[in-house]
Design a protein around this motif. Structure first.
Motif, mmCIF file in Angstrom:
data_model
loop_
_atom_site.group_PDB
_atom_site.id
_atom_site.type_symbol
_atom_site.label_atom_id
_atom_site.label_comp_id
_atom_site.label_asym_id
_atom_site.label_seq_id
_atom_site.Cartn_x
_atom_site.Cartn_y
_atom_site.Cartn_z
ATOM 1 N N SER A 1 -0.403 -0.846 -3.014
ATOM 2 C CA SER A 1 -0.944 0.176 -2.128
ATOM 3 C C SER A 1 -2.195 -0.343 -1.453
ATOM 4 C CB SER A 1 -1.282 1.434 -2.924
ATOM 5 O OG SER A 1 -2.400 1.173 -3.739
ATOM 6 N N ILE A 2 -2.594 0.311 -0.366
ATOM 7 C CA ILE A 2 -3.809 -0.110 0.324
ATOM 8 C C ILE A 2 -5.020 0.034 -0.584
ATOM 9 C CG2 ILE A 2 -4.129 2.163 1.372
ATOM 10 C CD1 ILE A 2 -5.334 0.744 3.790
ATOM 11 N N ASN A 3 -5.029 1.083 -1.419
ATOM 12 C CA ASN A 3 -6.164 1.273 -2.312
ATOM 13 C C ASN A 3 -6.241 0.149 -3.329
ATOM 14 O OD1 ASN A 3 -8.384 2.967 -3.069
ATOM 15 N ND2 ASN A 3 -7.261 3.404 -4.940
ATOM 16 N N ALA A 4 -5.086 -0.239 -3.859
ATOM 17 C CA ALA A 4 -5.052 -1.319 -4.823
ATOM 18 C C ALA A 4 -5.532 -2.622 -4.190
ATOM 19 C CB ALA A 4 -3.635 -1.483 -5.379
ATOM 20 N N THR A 5 -5.188 -2.819 -2.910
ATOM 21 C CA THR A 5 -5.638 -4.016 -2.215
ATOM 22 C C THR A 5 -7.150 -4.052 -2.133
ATOM 23 O OG1 THR A 5 -3.615 -3.997 -0.894
ATOM 24 C CG2 THR A 5 -5.429 -5.335 -0.078
ATOM 25 N N PHE A 6 -7.742 -2.909 -1.775
ATOM 26 C CA PHE A 6 -9.198 -2.851 -1.710
ATOM 27 C C PHE A 6 -9.806 -3.159 -3.072
ATOM 28 C CE2 PHE A 6 -8.895 -0.609 2.306
ATOM 29 C CZ PHE A 6 -10.022 -1.060 2.963
ATOM 30 N N LEU A 7 -9.302 -2.528 -4.112
ATOM 31 C CA LEU A 7 -9.894 -2.675 -5.434
ATOM 32 C C LEU A 7 -9.684 -4.071 -5.990
ATOM 33 C CD1 LEU A 7 -8.946 0.768 -6.996
ATOM 34 C CD2 LEU A 7 -11.124 0.054 -6.018
ATOM 35 N N ALA A 8 -8.647 -4.735 -5.522
ATOM 36 C CA ALA A 8 -8.371 -6.082 -6.014
ATOM 37 C C ALA A 8 -9.132 -7.138 -5.228
ATOM 38 C CB ALA A 8 -6.861 -6.368 -5.936
ATOM 39 N N ALA A 9 -9.799 -6.712 -4.150
ATOM 40 C CA ALA A 9 -10.550 -7.662 -3.341
ATOM 41 C C ALA A 9 -11.725 -8.224 -4.138
ATOM 42 C CB ALA A 9 -11.054 -6.979 -2.061
ATOM 43 N N GLU A 200 -0.875 9.547 -1.871
ATOM 44 C CA GLU A 200 -2.327 9.381 -1.927
ATOM 45 C C GLU A 200 -2.757 7.949 -1.642
ATOM 46 O OE1 GLU A 200 -4.251 10.748 -5.398
ATOM 47 O OE2 GLU A 200 -3.524 12.816 -5.237
ATOM 48 N N ALA A 201 -2.014 6.989 -2.185
ATOM 49 C CA ALA A 201 -2.417 5.592 -2.071
ATOM 50 C C ALA A 201 -2.337 5.070 -0.649
ATOM 51 C CB ALA A 201 -1.558 4.724 -2.993
ATOM 52 N N SER A 202 -1.638 5.779 0.224
ATOM 53 C CA SER A 202 -1.498 5.315 1.606
ATOM 54 C C SER A 202 -2.429 6.037 2.563
ATOM 55 C CB SER A 202 -0.048 5.487 2.070
ATOM 56 O OG SER A 202 0.302 6.863 2.155
ATOM 57 N N VAL A 203 -3.353 6.831 2.029
ATOM 58 C CA VAL A 203 -4.295 7.578 2.863
ATOM 59 C C VAL A 203 -5.616 6.819 2.954
ATOM 60 C CG1 VAL A 203 -5.583 9.731 3.131
ATOM 61 C CG2 VAL A 203 -3.241 9.781 2.245
ATOM 62 N N LEU A 204 -6.150 6.742 4.161
ATOM 63 C CA LEU A 204 -7.462 6.150 4.399
ATOM 64 C C LEU A 204 -8.428 7.267 4.781
ATOM 65 C CD1 LEU A 204 -9.371 3.732 4.860
ATOM 66 C CD2 LEU A 204 -8.386 3.505 7.159
ATOM 67 N N ILE A 205 -9.498 7.425 4.016
ATOM 68 C CA ILE A 205 -10.501 8.468 4.252
ATOM 69 C C ILE A 205 -11.783 7.804 4.750
ATOM 70 C CG2 ILE A 205 -11.913 10.269 3.196
ATOM 71 C CD1 ILE A 205 -9.674 10.757 1.206
ATOM 72 N N LEU A 224 -8.545 12.812 -3.252
ATOM 73 C CA LEU A 224 -7.306 12.068 -3.457
ATOM 74 C C LEU A 224 -7.683 10.788 -4.204
ATOM 75 C CD1 LEU A 224 -5.838 12.458 0.159
ATOM 76 C CD2 LEU A 224 -5.353 13.888 -1.843
ATOM 77 N N PRO A 225 -7.596 10.787 -5.525
ATOM 78 C CA PRO A 225 -8.135 9.693 -6.333
ATOM 79 C C PRO A 225 -7.606 8.304 -5.981
ATOM 80 C CG PRO A 225 -7.630 11.579 -7.718
ATOM 81 C CD PRO A 225 -7.079 11.888 -6.351
ATOM 82 N N ARG A 226 -6.407 8.223 -5.424
ATOM 83 C CA ARG A 226 -5.831 6.905 -5.127
ATOM 84 C C ARG A 226 -6.021 6.484 -3.674
ATOM 85 N NH1 ARG A 226 0.056 7.243 -6.243
ATOM 86 N NH2 ARG A 226 0.000 4.975 -6.106
ATOM 87 N N ALA A 241 -20.325 7.261 -4.085
ATOM 88 C CA ALA A 241 -19.246 7.783 -4.913
ATOM 89 C C ALA A 241 -18.282 6.655 -5.253
ATOM 90 C CB ALA A 241 -18.518 8.906 -4.180
ATOM 91 N N GLY A 242 -17.675 6.737 -6.418
ATOM 92 C CA GLY A 242 -16.786 5.688 -6.880
ATOM 93 C C GLY A 242 -15.646 5.399 -5.928
ATOM 94 N N GLY A 243 -15.389 4.106 -5.710
ATOM 95 C CA GLY A 243 -14.268 3.691 -4.871
ATOM 96 C C GLY A 243 -14.614 3.501 -3.409
#
Length: 267
Positions: A1-9, A200-205, A224-226, A241-243
């Motif tokens: 997911s895009i979120n996972a990509t960010f967190l794995a950066a 959720e994982a595909s949403v960009l806020i 949206l936690p993910r 805030a976290g994330g």
């Protein structure tokens, strides 16, 4: 997911008692990550995110680049949410400033594209969506005439108890535990109900004030936690805030570039 990509950066956010030590993200880094995992929906704050602020603190009109970007997202079939404390189309009861965003923003989106736009204002006190012709299909009704005397009595009781809570009301008052957190969830659910295949994982806020404590966009981080969270502000924030990842560029110009990066990621 895009979120996972960010967190794995290659970032190592440092936790603090109040939040996460800010970590900056360059536009090229963001662009590369978007190409790897394009978002399927975007949710924006309004003031300071889609608009810049004048010297007196009031929001300037949205730039042509932002308006064109939002229209391009809608044209590409990407649902766009706007979550704000502002109202849809009503003059502030306490200030001369026009508080509604219909005139300065939403009315400038072509009518045939508005069905991909979802608006939650007054911290989820109102919700608006549009049909295929660009006409409003969902909005809260006008308020109750009894609100004004009730608001006056409530303000008096607060004053007697030394409570500095503002109470505003003429034909309506607003009293709710709702905030941008519940507003973003409502927008997300409305998008899915409309038929958009998103999770959720595909949403960009995107917001500009994720600082903790007290940031006006910090509740979006809980909605949206993910989801992936990007700040185009928070220049001097000591904790976010976290994330949340803070974009190195700031303001509405950064948002316009972010939108172009999203559009490029769609191929």
């Amino acid at each position: 997911s895009i979120n996972a990509t960010f967190l794995a950066a290659a970032f190592s956010p440092v936790a603090s008692a109040a939040g996460i030590k800010p970590v900056s993200l360059s536009l090229p880094q963001l662009t590369a990550q978007l190409k790897a995992a394009p978002p399927s929906a975007l949710i924006f704050d309004y003031d300071g995110t889609l608009t810049d602020r004048a010297a007196d603190g009031k929001s300037l009109p949205a730039s042509p680049e932002v308006l064109e970007g939002l229209s391009a997202l809608a044209r590409a079939g990407i649902p766009v949410g706007i979550v704000t404390g502002r109202v849809f189309n009503r003059r502030s009861l306490d200030e001369a400033e026009k508080m509604g965003i219909w005139g300065p923003l939403l009315s400038k989106i072509p009518a045939d594209l508005r069905h991909n736009i979802f608006f939650s204002g007054s911290f989820n006190g109102e919700f608006v969506s549009f049909d295929a012709a660009g006409q409003v299909t969902a909005a809260f009704a006008r308020g109750d005439a009894r609100a004004a005397p009730f608001a006056a009595a409530l303000a008096q009781q607060f004053a007697l108890r030394g409570l500095a809570y503002p109470v505003r009301g003429r034909d309506w008052i607003y009293a709710s535990k709702s905030d941008k957190e519940s507003a973003a969830r409502r927008v997300f659910k409305a998008m899915r109900k409309r038929g958009f295949q998103i999770d959720e994982a595909s949403v960009l806020i995107v917001g500009d004030d994720f600082r903790v404590p007290g940031g006006s966009d910090a509740p979006l981080a809980r909605a949206l936690p993910r989801a992936t969270l990007v700040s185009v502000g928070d220049q001097y924030a000591k904790a976010l805030a976290g994330g949340v990842r803070r974009l190195a560029e700031r303001g509405a110009a950064a948002t316009a570039k972010l939108i172009q990066a999203v559009l490029a990621s769609l191929g």
